[in-house]
Design a protein around this motif. Structure first.
Motif, PDB file in Angstrom:
ATOM      1  N   SER A  65      49.500  46.713  61.811  1.00  6.67           N
ATOM      2  CA  SER A  65      49.670  45.335  61.375  1.00  6.67           C
ATOM      3  C   SER A  65      48.493  44.885  60.500  1.00  6.67           C
ATOM      4  N   SER A  66      47.279  45.280  60.857  1.00 12.51           N
ATOM      5  CA  SER A  66      46.151  44.862  60.024  1.00 12.51           C
ATOM      6  C   SER A  66      46.173  45.566  58.666  1.00 12.51           C
ATOM      7  N   PHE A  67      46.600  46.827  58.669  1.00 10.77           N
ATOM      8  CA  PHE A  67      46.743  47.540  57.405  1.00 10.77           C
ATOM      9  C   PHE A  67      47.788  46.868  56.499  1.00 10.77           C
ATOM     10  N   LEU A  68      48.930  46.533  57.077  1.00  7.98           N
ATOM     11  CA  LEU A  68      49.994  45.932  56.264  1.00  7.98           C
ATOM     12  C   LEU A  68      49.520  44.630  55.629  1.00  7.98           C
ATOM     13  N   ARG A  69      48.810  43.841  56.429  1.00 14.79           N
ATOM     14  CA  ARG A  69      48.344  42.556  55.917  1.00 14.79           C
ATOM     15  C   ARG A  69      47.311  42.773  54.796  1.00 14.79           C
ATOM     16  N   SER A  70      46.408  43.750  55.003  1.00 12.63           N
ATOM     17  CA  SER A  70      45.409  44.021  53.963  1.00 12.63           C
ATOM     18  C   SER A  70      46.073  44.468  52.669  1.00 12.63           C
ATOM     19  N   ALA A  71      47.084  45.333  52.792  1.00 15.08           N
ATOM     20  CA  ALA A  71      47.760  45.830  51.592  1.00 15.08           C
ATOM     21  C   ALA A  71      48.489  44.686  50.885  1.00 15.08           C
ATOM     22  N   MET A  72      49.176  43.842  51.663  1.00 16.20           N
ATOM     23  CA  MET A  72      49.876  42.712  51.042  1.00 16.20           C
ATOM     24  C   MET A  72      48.881  41.792  50.346  1.00 16.20           C
ATOM     25  N   ASN A  73      47.751  41.570  51.002  1.00 15.25           N
ATOM     26  CA  ASN A  73      46.739  40.686  50.414  1.00 15.25           C
ATOM     27  C   ASN A  73      46.113  41.293  49.163  1.00 15.25           C
ATOM     28  N   ALA A  74      45.972  42.614  49.157  1.00 14.88           N
ATOM     29  CA  ALA A  74      45.422  43.265  47.961  1.00 14.88           C
ATOM     30  C   ALA A  74      46.354  43.037  46.771  1.00 14.88           C
ATOM     31  N   LEU A  75      47.669  43.146  47.006  1.00 12.73           N
ATOM     32  CA  LEU A  75      48.613  42.920  45.910  1.00 12.73           C
ATOM     33  C   LEU A  75      48.638  41.449  45.488  1.00 12.73           C
ATOM     34  N   ARG A  76      48.574  40.574  46.477  1.00 18.62           N
ATOM     35  CA  ARG A  76      48.573  39.135  46.148  1.00 18.62           C
ATOM     36  C   ARG A  76      47.340  38.764  45.334  1.00 18.62           C
ATOM     37  N   LYS A  77      46.217  39.376  45.715  1.00 22.03           N
ATOM     38  CA  LYS A  77      44.976  39.102  45.006  1.00 22.03           C
ATOM     39  C   LYS A  77      45.099  39.544  43.549  1.00 22.03           C
ATOM     40  N   ALA A  78      45.671  40.736  43.349  1.00 25.54           N
ATOM     41  CA  ALA A  78      45.836  41.232  41.982  1.00 25.54           C
ATOM     42  C   ALA A  78      46.746  40.304  41.182  1.00 25.54           C
ATOM     43  N   ARG A  79      47.788  39.819  41.854  1.00 22.82           N
ATOM     44  CA  ARG A  79      48.731  38.942  41.143  1.00 22.82           C
ATOM     45  C   ARG A  79      48.130  37.567  40.882  1.00 22.82           C
ATOM     46  N   ALA A  80      47.118  37.203  41.656  1.00 25.12           N
ATOM     47  CA  ALA A  80      46.440  35.921  41.413  1.00 25.12           C
ATOM     48  C   ALA A  80      45.207  36.144  40.538  1.00 25.12           C
ATOM     49  N   ASP A  81      45.243  37.205  39.728  1.00 20.62           N
ATOM     50  CA  ASP A  81      44.146  37.530  38.806  1.00 20.62           C
ATOM     51  C   ASP A  81      42.795  37.657  39.486  1.00 20.62           C
ATOM     52  N   GLY A  82      42.809  38.310  40.659  1.00 21.18           N
ATOM     53  CA  GLY A  82      41.541  38.625  41.302  1.00 21.18           C
ATOM     54  C   GLY A  82      41.027  37.553  42.251  1.00 21.18           C
ATOM     55  N   THR A  83      41.809  36.472  42.400  1.00 14.90           N
ATOM     56  CA  THR A  83      41.394  35.439  43.353  1.00 14.90           C
ATOM     57  C   THR A  83      42.058  35.733  44.697  1.00 14.90           C
ATOM     58  N   ARG A  88      48.440  51.800  48.014  1.00 12.34           N
ATOM     59  CA  ARG A  88      49.026  50.554  48.523  1.00 12.34           C
ATOM     60  C   ARG A  88      48.382  49.341  47.867  1.00 12.34           C
ATOM     61  N   GLY A  89      47.502  49.596  46.897  1.00 13.28           N
ATOM     62  CA  GLY A  89      46.924  48.469  46.155  1.00 13.28           C
ATOM     63  C   GLY A  89      45.499  48.131  46.539  1.00 13.28           C
ATOM     64  N   LEU A  90      44.940  48.829  47.543  1.00 12.97           N
ATOM     65  CA  LEU A  90      43.556  48.551  47.932  1.00 12.97           C
ATOM     66  C   LEU A  90      42.615  49.237  46.950  1.00 12.97           C
ATOM     67  N   SER A  91      41.554  48.549  46.570  1.00  8.39           N
ATOM     68  CA  SER A  91      40.576  49.158  45.674  1.00  8.39           C
ATOM     69  C   SER A  91      39.835  50.257  46.430  1.00  8.39           C
ATOM     70  N   GLU A  92      39.086  51.069  45.697  1.00  9.24           N
ATOM     71  CA  GLU A  92      38.373  52.160  46.355  1.00  9.24           C
ATOM     72  C   GLU A  92      37.410  51.636  47.421  1.00  9.24           C
ATOM     73  N   SER A  93      36.717  50.537  47.097  1.00  7.72           N
ATOM     74  CA  SER A  93      35.761  50.043  48.098  1.00  7.72           C
ATOM     75  C   SER A  93      36.501  49.407  49.274  1.00  7.72           C
ATOM     76  N   GLU A  94      37.612  48.741  49.005  1.00  9.39           N
ATOM     77  CA  GLU A  94      38.390  48.182  50.120  1.00  9.39           C
ATOM     78  C   GLU A  94      38.926  49.296  51.010  1.00  9.39           C
ATOM     79  N   ALA A  95      39.405  50.368  50.355  1.00  9.26           N
ATOM     80  CA  ALA A  95      39.955  51.486  51.112  1.00  9.26           C
ATOM     81  C   ALA A  95      38.873  52.169  51.937  1.00  9.26           C
ATOM     82  N   SER A  96      37.691  52.392  51.325  1.00  7.48           N
ATOM     83  CA  SER A  96      36.615  53.042  52.075  1.00  7.48           C
ATOM     84  C   SER A  96      36.165  52.174  53.226  1.00  7.48           C
ATOM     85  N   SER A  97      36.029  50.868  52.959  1.00  8.47           N
ATOM     86  CA  SER A  97      35.537  50.048  54.066  1.00  8.47           C
ATOM     87  C   SER A  97      36.592  49.939  55.157  1.00  8.47           C
ATOM     88  N   MET A  98      37.859  50.046  54.791  1.00  6.09           N
ATOM     89  CA  MET A  98      38.888  50.050  55.834  1.00  6.09           C
ATOM     90  C   MET A  98      38.740  51.297  56.710  1.00  6.09           C
TER      91      MET A  98
END
Lengths: 469, 259
Positions: free
Chosen positions: B99-117, A425-435
């Motif tokens: 809900s917290s998982f969905l938000r984390s996943a969306m934020n992970a993709l947004r972060k990648a699209r913002a070049d890691g910010t 789902r796009g989480l890095s390994e450390s993000e996934a583990s800490s989750m």
């Protein structure tokens, strides 16, 4: 995977290279423990004679009592090399600049406000929320609630202290309780009068008193009938201590119908032996809840206990231990059922990684006459790698045939499949583990005041960043 | 417009056993490709391998998304590039709410699209998007507060998979046996949800044993997968033919069929 700049688990180690305490000649009893040291401490505080006597008895007992060998490895503690009483300012950084950069970085990453950081560092005597604190204090005083450091408690409420001090945790209980009784300094004193319910958690760090993070704190909480308080001790940010031994005693008495919740999050630097005796007495229909989080220290031995002495009393212990490299968390709980229809629930979760060792050591005891007692213990361990270890040592003693006592234990690892699922789902390994780890400890974090829960989750994230990649 | 190119892909288990023995497939936005095959033919292996599961080794060929090879990338980076896998058996994560998982996943993709910010989705926007997607996919609100897939029924898990897809907005989605374990109403809702997402923004690979789901997600191409290869290719008519005639005609000697 990029390495983070900070691995919180390493912070304790770096202190010895980068940290200097002041050599300024403020008051100290010098190294080692003697009868004179105990007398000097008492004299410095201007204590009543009975307290000095108690200290001296405890000191004698400390000398005769062997170092316990049943738990973690205590053989390296050098009692002669230690300072037993140092005026608080001395074990704190002299200035903000003196603090090791990585501890500052961790605080930055935790998002701790500047003023609070200075307070944690011991360099900010004036904490910004002093105003808030004063308002709180006025309100508490109006309702008859006493919230003081223990030294002031003894001065201002000697009769209450004398009635309860050492009754719940006698100095003969164990070597470190004896040590604490001999040399205690600081800690909290709380009294809540009948029927008073304190809505806002009382937090030690609101007290603007450096002594609350002392080495040998002594805390006494007396909750009168039908009263309630939630006391929060410690904080999730790593606490630097140059002292290698922290031996606190906490005594709580909750009178009929009262309730006390005591939340601790300790994150001592990893040079510290954290050997704490915590015990509460719950009288008729009273409730005691210990919420106990152990993230830091080299070795923690702590088993918050509840003595259910009155019919219908209820006790709960929620504990979480995180053991990283070089750490041993030997934690647990005790529930002693001494009256009919008493109930207890113990939930203990531990995480070990990087060669860390976390364990549960517990006692559930149902005495003669405690008919209808019910107790449930749930221990869950999460082991993050092959080098790490988890142990469970439950002791159950039941002397009533109709007691209902249950114990469940699980041990799990972070599954590759679970990790892959989250990473897909796009989480890095450390993000996934800490989750996964945050989810594992969620039953505890949801019981913490919000700011602590948020910080605890961030800390887990930082720890996990250091553990993978 | 996205373009996924699978070129002569070979996939082996870590012990070297080859499961996928050279397939070619090109998927563009707006297209639905059905991969149909008997049980145990390696369809799920293909899905996992595309997503980068560490238990599978790419023993030959390449997978490119918009010209970039996905093979050196981890599952997280593939997801960040716009690939999505709807799992046949989604995993539970106790203690983490949907809900917290969905938000984390969306934020992970947004972060990648913002070049890691860090670029977290504003909460009101998240709530709005989530509410809309949930209504569309008929996901009951109470699921949001529950722990991800923990104690969920098969149907609930599948709906949550598609909900994730709707919110994460992948360029190419791989659906692995999404129809299994669904009753007809749930199947229809889930399939409609997928069909709605296929378009200029997304192409899909639908992996299935049965033709049933293809009544609701109209495939542009059907590939029959057996013995590690595509053994027949055609359009939607091929799926219908498979449904009535079975896979036997396509099975090479010595390859086990259904049952």
């Amino acid at each position: 995977m990029a390495k983070p700049e900070t691995d919180v688990s390493q912070i304790g180690r770096d202190y010895k290279y980068g940290f200097h305490t002041t050599d300024k000649p403020a008051f100290s009893t010098g190294r080692g423990l003697t009868r004179e040291v105990v007398e000097t401490i008492s004299a410095q505080k201007g204590e009543p004679g009975w307290m000095l006597e108690r200290r001296l008895q405890a000191y004698e007992h400390f000398l005769t009592r062997p170092v316990p060998t049943w738990g973690g490895d205590l053989s390296e503690i050098d009692f002669d090399a230690m300072f037993y009483y140092v005026k608080p300012i001395e074990n704190q950084a002299e200035s903000w600049e003196e603090l090791p950069p990585d501890i500052k970085q961790t605080w930055d990453r935790l998002g701790i406000p500047e003023a609070e950081k200075k307070y944690l560092a011991g360099v900010g005597a004036q904490y910004e929320s002093e105003v808030v604190y004063h308002k709180l204090k006025e309100e508490l005083t109006r309702r008859g609630v006493v919230f003081l450091d223990m030294d002031s408690g003894l001065r201002e409420h000697e009769e209450i202290v004398r009635e309860h001090f050492g009754n719940i945790v006698p100095f003969r209980d164990n070597k470190f309780a004896a040590l604490n009784t001999a040399v205690w300094s600081g800690g909290s004193f709380i009294y809540v009068p009948p029927g008073v319910k304190v809505e806002m958690p009382l937090q030690a760090y609101f007290r603007i008193n450096a002594e609350n993070m002392g080495q040998f704190e002594r805390t006494l909480i007396v909750i009168d009938e039908n009263a309630f308080v939630h006391y929060v001790e410690g904080c999730t940010a790593p606490i630097y201590s140059s002292d290698s031994l922290h031996a606190a005693v906490v005594e709580i008495i909750v009178k009929p119908g009262g309730r006390c919740r005591y939340t601790t999050i300790q994150n001592w630097s990893t040079n510290v032996y954290n050997l704490v005796t915590k015990r509460a007495v719950a009288q008729e229909n009273a409730t005691v809840e210990w919420v106990d989080g152990n993230l830091g220290s080299k070795l923690t031995m702590k088993y918050p206990a509840i003595w259910l002495t009155g019919e219908g009393a209820h006790g709960e212990v929620l504990s979480i231990a995180f053991a990283g490299p070089g750490q041993h968390q030997d934690t647990g709980a005790k529930a002693v059922h001494m009256a009919p229809n008493t109930t207890s629930l113990i939930t203990a979760k531990s995480i070990s990684r990087g060669g860390g060792r976390a364990g549960y050591r517990g006692l559930v005891s149902v005495a003669n006459g405690a008919r209808g007692a019910k107790s449930k213990v749930v221990c869950d361990a999460l082991i993050l790698d092959e080098e790490s270890r988890s142990d469970t040592y439950p002791t159950i003693r039941v002397h009533e045939s109709d007691a209902d006592v249950g114990h469940e234990a699980t041990v799990s690892k972070i599954g590759e499949e679970q990790l892959f699922y989250l990473m897909s789902r796009g989480l890095s390994e450390s993000e996934a583990s800490s989750m996964i780890v945050s989810g594992f400890v969620e039953p505890i974090t949801k019981e913490l005041p919000l700011e602590y829960a948020v910080e605890m989750n961030r800390l887990i994230q930082l720890q996990m960043e250091g553990s993978v990649g | 417009m996205a373009l996924l190119e699978i070129k002569d892909l070979h996939v082996a288990l870590n012990d070297g056993t080859e499961i996928v023995k050279g397939i070619d497939l090109t998927v563009r936005s707006g297209e639905v490709h059905a991969i149909m095959g008997p049980n145990a033919s390696g369809k799920s292996t293909l899905a996992y391998a595309l997503m980068g599961h560490p238990s599978y080794k790419i023993s030959g060929g390449d997978v490119l998304l918009d010209g970039e090879s996905l093979l050196p990338l981890g599952a997280d980076e593939r997801a960040q590039r716009g690939l999505f896998l709807a799992f046949q058996y989604p995993y539970a994560v106790p203690g983490v709410t949907v809900s917290s998982f969905l938000r984390s996943a969306m934020n992970a993709l947004r972060k990648a699209r913002a070049d890691g910010t860090d670029d977290p989705i504003p909460i009101p926007e998240f709530r709005k998007d989530l509410a809309a997607a949930m209504e569309h996919l008929k996901v009951p609100r109470e699921l949001l507060g529950r722990y991800l897939n923990d104690g969920f029924s098969g149907g609930e898990k599948k709906r949550i998979e598609i909900l994730q897809m709707a919110l994460l907005r992948p360029q190419i989605a791989v659906l692995d046996e999404t129809d299994s374990g669904l009753d007809i109403d749930a199947l229809k809702t889930v399939a409609d949800g997928v069909s709605d997402l296929v378009g200029p923004e997304m192409g899909a690979i639908v992996i299935t044993h049965y033709q049933r789901i293809l009544n609701y997600i109209h495939p542009d191409f059907v590939h029959v997968f057996a013995g590690g290869r595509f053994v027949a290719e055609g359009d939607a008519e091929l799926a219908k033919k498979l449904e009535s005639e079975g896979y036997d005609a396509y099975l090479p000697e010595g390859i086990p069929g259904d049952g």
